[in-house]
Design an enzyme around this catalytic site. Structure first.
Site, PDB file in Angstrom:
ATOM      1  N   TYR A 101     -14.299   0.493   5.246  1.00 40.51           N
ATOM      2  CA  TYR A 101     -13.482   0.249   4.055  1.00 40.51           C
ATOM      3  C   TYR A 101     -13.499  -1.236   3.748  1.00 40.51           C
ATOM      4  CZ  TYR A 101      -9.204  -0.469   1.310  1.00 40.51           C
ATOM      5  OH  TYR A 101      -8.297  -0.835   0.337  1.00 40.51           O
ATOM      6  N   GLU A 190     -12.313  -1.812  -4.826  1.00 41.01           N
ATOM      7  CA  GLU A 190     -12.213  -1.163  -3.511  1.00 41.01           C
ATOM      8  C   GLU A 190     -13.435  -0.288  -3.268  1.00 41.01           C
ATOM      9  OE1 GLU A 190      -8.418   1.016  -1.875  1.00 41.01           O
ATOM     10  OE2 GLU A 190      -9.817   2.527  -2.609  1.00 41.01           O
TER      11      GLU A 190
END
Ligand code: GDP
Ligand code: MN
Length: 380
Positions: A101, A190
């Site tokens: 991530y 993101e």
């Protein structure tokens, strides 16, 4: 402004962040032909402005073009958290060895961009933050110094990436993400998951991307990505007319000039026992054109029962606003009762103009509180 995954990935690609090859489809047949062009297994992904598509069944693997057609048929029209899927993104399926991530968001508290990185990707980041807070590396960037490669290294080593080949690729992606963030005036970017393939290749498998609305004028290419069909009609109309409009869920439509006055008008409506349906900010304007535009936007909302005009004349003159209201009433049919409170520059003239014309659904009140009470009473 939130971008769809496929739009965010297009920007990623432009700035050198690796993604998979793909294409957009709005029908099952289109999905099939995109899959034919790509060759091999593909993944069919619902394009909606909300997260958790995977869990909701909006992301499906397909072995061949016919399967892609079938999967697209299942996904198109699906409702994901209140968002209806009208487009699917088809991309070459990736083999996944690891899911990481990486994000860069604007941390308003410290007024700096904030990187977050963890090797525990794939799941909701809130869950990682809660269950394995140590696994989440956070790092602020001083916007005046800009991004420095040591920051990327700190993220990667802090997250425990050990493979030098992975380190090199992620370091490059971190730097490019910063560049993407700054050059697009993003509020949030993101990548979840950022994957590593079995061959050791690192790629962005998803994209969440929010651009600052106030900076869109600098980015016509991004502004044009806005999906007008996904926006409620009155918000669309407001945007087209350049009216500042916020939808709420009560019954009194509010029109004021200046954000501060509008905000206090919301409070006064609450004080009078009512609930605002929406609000429009006329800003510095108040000419007939602006008033007509704002009234059109406000009355497009079926929940509106009465309208409150709250104007404090400064640069905007109340007589001009009064004429604007009358012109608007001439030009369009408004059945809603309209309550007007004028104060400040030329308020006296403004009230006189309205009194003389005295349209039957118009009520002029001397103070903000009186006006709010009247508007609430008329909305009941
Ligand atoms: P989200 O659920 O809205 O965050 O959508 P994502 O794009 O992140 O996809 C959700 C999950 O689907 C990912 O975490 C992957 O596990 C899986 N997925 C997406 N694309 C692929 C792919 O190309 N291959 C494989 N094997 N899984 C994928
Ligand atoms: Mn995701």
């Amino acid at each position: 402004m939130d971008l769809y995954e496929y739009q965010g990935k297009e920007i990623f690609r432009r700035l050198g962040i690796p993604t998979s090859d793909g294409g957009l489809a709005t029908t099952p047949d289109e999905a099939k032909s995109v899959a034919e062009r790509l060759g091999g297994p593909v993944v069919v992904k619902a394009q909606v402005l909300t997260g958790g598509r995977g869990k909701a069944g909006g992301i499906k693997l397909a072995d061949d073009p016919d399967d892609a057609r079938a999967k697209a048929e299942q996904i198109l029209g699906m409702d994901i958290n209140g968002h209806v899927v009208r487009k699917v993104w088809i991309e070459q399926a990736s083999e996944i060895a690891k899911e990481y991530y990486l994000s860069l968001t604007f941390d308003r508290g410290v007024k700096r961009p904030l990187f977050m990185f963890t090797t525990q990707g794939g799941i909701e980041i809130e869950e990682v933050a809660e269950k394995h807070p140590d696994a989440l590396v956070r790092l602020h960037v001083d916007p005046f110094e800009g991004y420095q490669p040591w920051q990327g290294r700190r993220l990667i080593f802090g997250g425990g990436v050990e493979d030098p080949n992975e380190q090199k690729q992620i370091l490059a992606i971190v730097g490019r993400l910063y560049e993407t963030f700054v050059t697009t005036d993003a509020m949030l970017t993101e990548i979840n998951p950022l994957i590593v393939t079995p061959e050791g290749e690192v790629r962005a498998l998803d994209s969440k991307f929010t651009v600052d609305d106030a900076a869109l004028f600098k980015h016509p290419d991004i502004a044009e990505m806005r999906d007008l069909e996904a926006v409620p009609p009155e918000e669309r109309a407001a945007r087209e007319k350049g009216v500042t409009y916020v939808k709420l869920d009560g019954e009194v439509g509010i029109l004021g000039n200046g954000a501060g006055l509008v905000m206090s008008t919301l409070d006064v409506i609450a004080l009078a026992g009512g609930r605002p349906a929406n609000f429009c900010d006329l800003g510095g304007g108040g000419d007939a054109e602006g008033v007509v535009d704002a009234l059109e936007v406000i009355t497009a909302d079926p929940k509106v029962k009465s309208i409150l005009f709250n104007v404090f004349g400064g640069i905007t003159r109340c007589d001009e606003v009064a004429r604007g209201i009358l012109t608007a009433l001439d030009r369009m049919t408004i059945e809603h009762p309209i309550v007007v409170r004028l104060d400040g520059t030329n308020a006296e003239e403004g009230r006189q103009i309205l009194d003389e014309a005295s349209p039957e659904n118009l009520y002029v009140e001397p103070t903000m509180l009186d006006a709010a009470r009247r508007a609430v009473e008329l909305a009941a």
